[in-house]
Design a protein around this motif. Sequence first.
Motif, PDB file in Angstrom:
ATOM      1  N   LYS A  56       0.721  -1.240   0.023  1.00 21.69           N
ATOM      2  CA  LYS A  56       0.023   0.024   0.084  1.00 21.69           C
ATOM      3  C   LYS A  56       0.949   1.244   0.100  1.00 21.69           C
ATOM      4  CE  LYS A  56      -3.849  -2.295   2.604  1.00 21.69           C
ATOM      5  NZ  LYS A  56      -4.698  -2.266   1.539  1.00 21.69           N
ATOM      6  N   THR A  57       0.243   2.389  -0.241  1.00 20.76           N
ATOM      7  CA  THR A  57       0.838   3.595  -0.010  1.00 20.76           C
ATOM      8  C   THR A  57       1.665   3.866   1.399  1.00 20.76           C
ATOM      9  OG1 THR A  57      -0.513   4.581  -1.498  1.00 20.76           O
ATOM     10  CG2 THR A  57       0.800   6.113  -0.303  1.00 20.76           C
ATOM     11  N   PRO A  58       2.609   4.031   1.368  1.00 23.43           N
ATOM     12  CA  PRO A  58       3.515   4.157   2.946  1.00 23.43           C
ATOM     13  C   PRO A  58       2.635   5.021   3.921  1.00 23.43           C
ATOM     14  CG  PRO A  58       5.181   4.172   1.015  1.00 23.43           C
ATOM     15  CD  PRO A  58       3.785   4.185   0.209  1.00 23.43           C
ATOM     16  N   LEU A  59       2.289   4.837   5.038  1.00 24.93           N
ATOM     17  CA  LEU A  59       1.617   5.667   6.105  1.00 24.93           C
ATOM     18  C   LEU A  59       2.774   5.886   7.003  1.00 24.93           C
ATOM     19  CD1 LEU A  59      -1.142   6.753   6.836  1.00 24.93           C
ATOM     20  CD2 LEU A  59      -1.166   4.595   8.242  1.00 24.93           C
ATOM     21  N   THR A  60       2.976   7.044   7.191  1.00 19.86           N
ATOM     22  CA  THR A  60       4.012   7.570   8.277  1.00 19.86           C
ATOM     23  C   THR A  60       3.557   7.620   9.522  1.00 19.86           C
ATOM     24  OG1 THR A  60       5.013   8.976   6.588  1.00 19.86           O
ATOM     25  CG2 THR A  60       5.830   9.401   8.754  1.00 19.86           C
ATOM     26  N   PHE A  61       4.253   7.317  10.593  1.00 21.41           N
ATOM     27  CA  PHE A  61       3.918   7.098  11.969  1.00 21.41           C
ATOM     28  C   PHE A  61       4.446   8.044  12.718  1.00 21.41           C
ATOM     29  CE2 PHE A  61       1.753   3.411  10.821  1.00 21.41           C
ATOM     30  CZ  PHE A  61       0.894   3.234  11.406  1.00 21.41           C
ATOM     31  N   ASP A  62       4.273   8.562  13.999  1.00 20.83           N
ATOM     32  CA  ASP A  62       5.148   9.743  14.839  1.00 20.83           C
ATOM     33  C   ASP A  62       6.328   9.118  15.392  1.00 20.83           C
ATOM     34  OD1 ASP A  62       4.222   7.809  16.769  1.00 20.83           O
ATOM     35  OD2 ASP A  62       2.879   9.014  17.888  1.00 20.83           O
ATOM     36  N   ASN A  63       6.847   7.926  15.181  1.00 16.33           N
ATOM     37  CA  ASN A  63       8.322   7.758  15.484  1.00 16.33           C
ATOM     38  C   ASN A  63       9.365   7.591  14.300  1.00 16.33           C
ATOM     39  OD1 ASN A  63       7.114   5.421  14.364  1.00 16.33           O
ATOM     40  ND2 ASN A  63       8.094   3.883  15.448  1.00 16.33           N
ATOM     41  N   ALA A  65       8.918   5.883  11.533  1.00 18.56           N
ATOM     42  CA  ALA A  65       8.776   4.639  10.702  1.00 18.56           C
ATOM     43  C   ALA A  65       7.296   4.819   9.675  1.00 18.56           C
ATOM     44  CB  ALA A  65       8.600   3.405  11.690  1.00 18.56           C
ATOM     45  N   ALA A  66       7.528   4.025   8.801  1.00 19.46           N
ATOM     46  CA  ALA A  66       6.205   3.972   7.826  1.00 19.46           C
ATOM     47  C   ALA A  66       5.826   2.606   7.608  1.00 19.46           C
ATOM     48  CB  ALA A  66       6.856   4.558   6.633  1.00 19.46           C
ATOM     49  N   ALA A  67       4.576   2.386   7.319  1.00 18.57           N
ATOM     50  CA  ALA A  67       3.976   1.203   7.080  1.00 18.57           C
ATOM     51  C   ALA A  67       3.720   1.154   5.611  1.00 18.57           C
ATOM     52  CB  ALA A  67       2.836   0.989   7.990  1.00 18.57           C
ATOM     53  N   SER A  68       3.809  -0.098   5.016  1.00 21.19           N
ATOM     54  CA  SER A  68       3.484  -0.237   3.830  1.00 21.19           C
ATOM     55  C   SER A  68       2.600  -1.351   3.440  1.00 21.19           C
ATOM     56  CB  SER A  68       4.672  -0.331   2.946  1.00 21.19           C
ATOM     57  OG  SER A  68       5.616  -1.403   3.015  1.00 21.19           O
ATOM     58  N   ASN A  69       2.093  -2.144   4.715  1.00 26.31           N
ATOM     59  CA  ASN A  69       1.140  -3.203   4.219  1.00 26.31           C
ATOM     60  C   ASN A  69       0.242  -3.381   5.722  1.00 26.31           C
ATOM     61  OD1 ASN A  69       2.604  -4.811   5.749  1.00 26.31           O
ATOM     62  ND2 ASN A  69       3.958  -5.232   4.334  1.00 26.31           N
ATOM     63  N   ILE A  91      -3.998   8.809   3.120  1.00 26.87           N
ATOM     64  CA  ILE A  91      -3.534   7.575   2.955  1.00 26.87           C
ATOM     65  C   ILE A  91      -3.973   6.539   3.868  1.00 26.87           C
ATOM     66  CG2 ILE A  91      -1.307   6.286   3.045  1.00 26.87           C
ATOM     67  CD1 ILE A  91       0.297   8.755   2.421  1.00 26.87           C
ATOM     68  N   ARG A  92      -4.378   6.944   4.927  1.00 27.56           N
ATOM     69  CA  ARG A  92      -4.997   5.925   6.126  1.00 27.56           C
ATOM     70  C   ARG A  92      -6.344   5.394   5.407  1.00 27.56           C
ATOM     71  NH1 ARG A  92      -5.390   6.810  12.535  1.00 27.56           N
ATOM     72  NH2 ARG A  92      -5.567   4.528  13.036  1.00 27.56           N
ATOM     73  N   ALA A  93      -6.981   6.027   4.391  1.00 25.32           N
ATOM     74  CA  ALA A  93      -7.960   5.525   4.136  1.00 25.32           C
ATOM     75  C   ALA A  93      -7.914   4.210   3.268  1.00 25.32           C
ATOM     76  CB  ALA A  93      -8.842   6.347   2.922  1.00 25.32           C
ATOM     77  N   ASN A 209      -8.305  21.696   4.676  1.00 24.97           N
ATOM     78  CA  ASN A 209      -7.742  21.723   6.277  1.00 24.97           C
ATOM     79  C   ASN A 209      -7.921  20.476   7.078  1.00 24.97           C
ATOM     80  OD1 ASN A 209      -6.655  24.132   5.324  1.00 24.97           O
ATOM     81  ND2 ASN A 209      -8.192  25.578   6.425  1.00 24.97           N
ATOM     82  N   TYR A 210      -8.813  19.706   6.505  1.00 24.29           N
ATOM     83  CA  TYR A 210      -9.136  18.686   7.550  1.00 24.29           C
ATOM     84  C   TYR A 210      -9.528  17.564   6.579  1.00 24.29           C
ATOM     85  CZ  TYR A 210     -11.158  15.720  11.192  1.00 24.29           C
ATOM     86  OH  TYR A 210     -11.484  14.982  12.226  1.00 24.29           O
ATOM     87  N   LYS A 211      -9.163  16.345   6.880  1.00 23.54           N
ATOM     88  CA  LYS A 211      -9.411  15.186   6.459  1.00 23.54           C
ATOM     89  C   LYS A 211      -9.302  14.260   7.425  1.00 23.54           C
ATOM     90  CE  LYS A 211      -9.013  16.151   1.596  1.00 23.54           C
ATOM     91  NZ  LYS A 211      -8.552  15.810   0.052  1.00 23.54           N
TER      92      LYS A 211
END
Length: 237
Positions: A56-63, A65-69, A91-93, A209-211
């Motif tokens: 999936k499209t990489p999703l960035t976390f607050d540390n 790191a990024a998730a891609s699956n 992306i979180r969608a 401004n918000y999603k």
Amino acid sequence: MIKTILFTAVAALTFSGSALHASQGTGERALTQVGTTSPELATALQDLKTTLYTKKTPLTFDNGAAASNCAEYSNLLTNHSPEESVRNAEIRAEYLVCDAVRLISNESFLVKRHTLPATAAKALLERLDLRSFPSSLHNRATDQSHTLKKLLISGTVKMTRDSVAVETDEQFFSLQIAAVVSRPASNRSVKTLESEWIVWVGDEMKNGNYKSYRTLIVRPPTPSSGGQYTGSIYPPH
């Protein structure tokens, strides 16, 4: 709760196999029953291993790191939250199906086709208490006005059997029922099933401004809820 990527993959696959066996030997009511209304979720539950590792499209976390699956996403959620940004929210969608699989695969389950009652989407519009979970509408809710119908009274409403969307000049808010989950519960000596809906929320301001795209667990009315449906965000961060 899911503790590691390895546990996520192995446990989920084990559960899907044991669910079929149990339904044949001990009765379906001993299992969590999942009635899918989303074709995407139905496909995901048929092949959990593929679902966990589909890119999936990489999703960035607050540390950082990024998730891609789904497997990486589930593992990172154990101790971290997705980074807050409009782009990350978009992306979180893509990961809403991961939320549903993560929630369902904690227990042995049996997947069935499900047809929602014709009044399901209307119930979300008129009876879901928006004070019960965070959204852009939460702070606008009052004791007298706390449903989608009342808070976006000037909006254009579009409904299907499993979804409702309301659009105003400033905002778009949608609720899609992805599955009905019924878990075994004991009522004295009688075994019953407690049901809840897995609902995907789309919450957008048109100024950009918000999603927010999140998974909501919707529970049916109880005496303490005053006849209202209530919801809780899953996962909570």
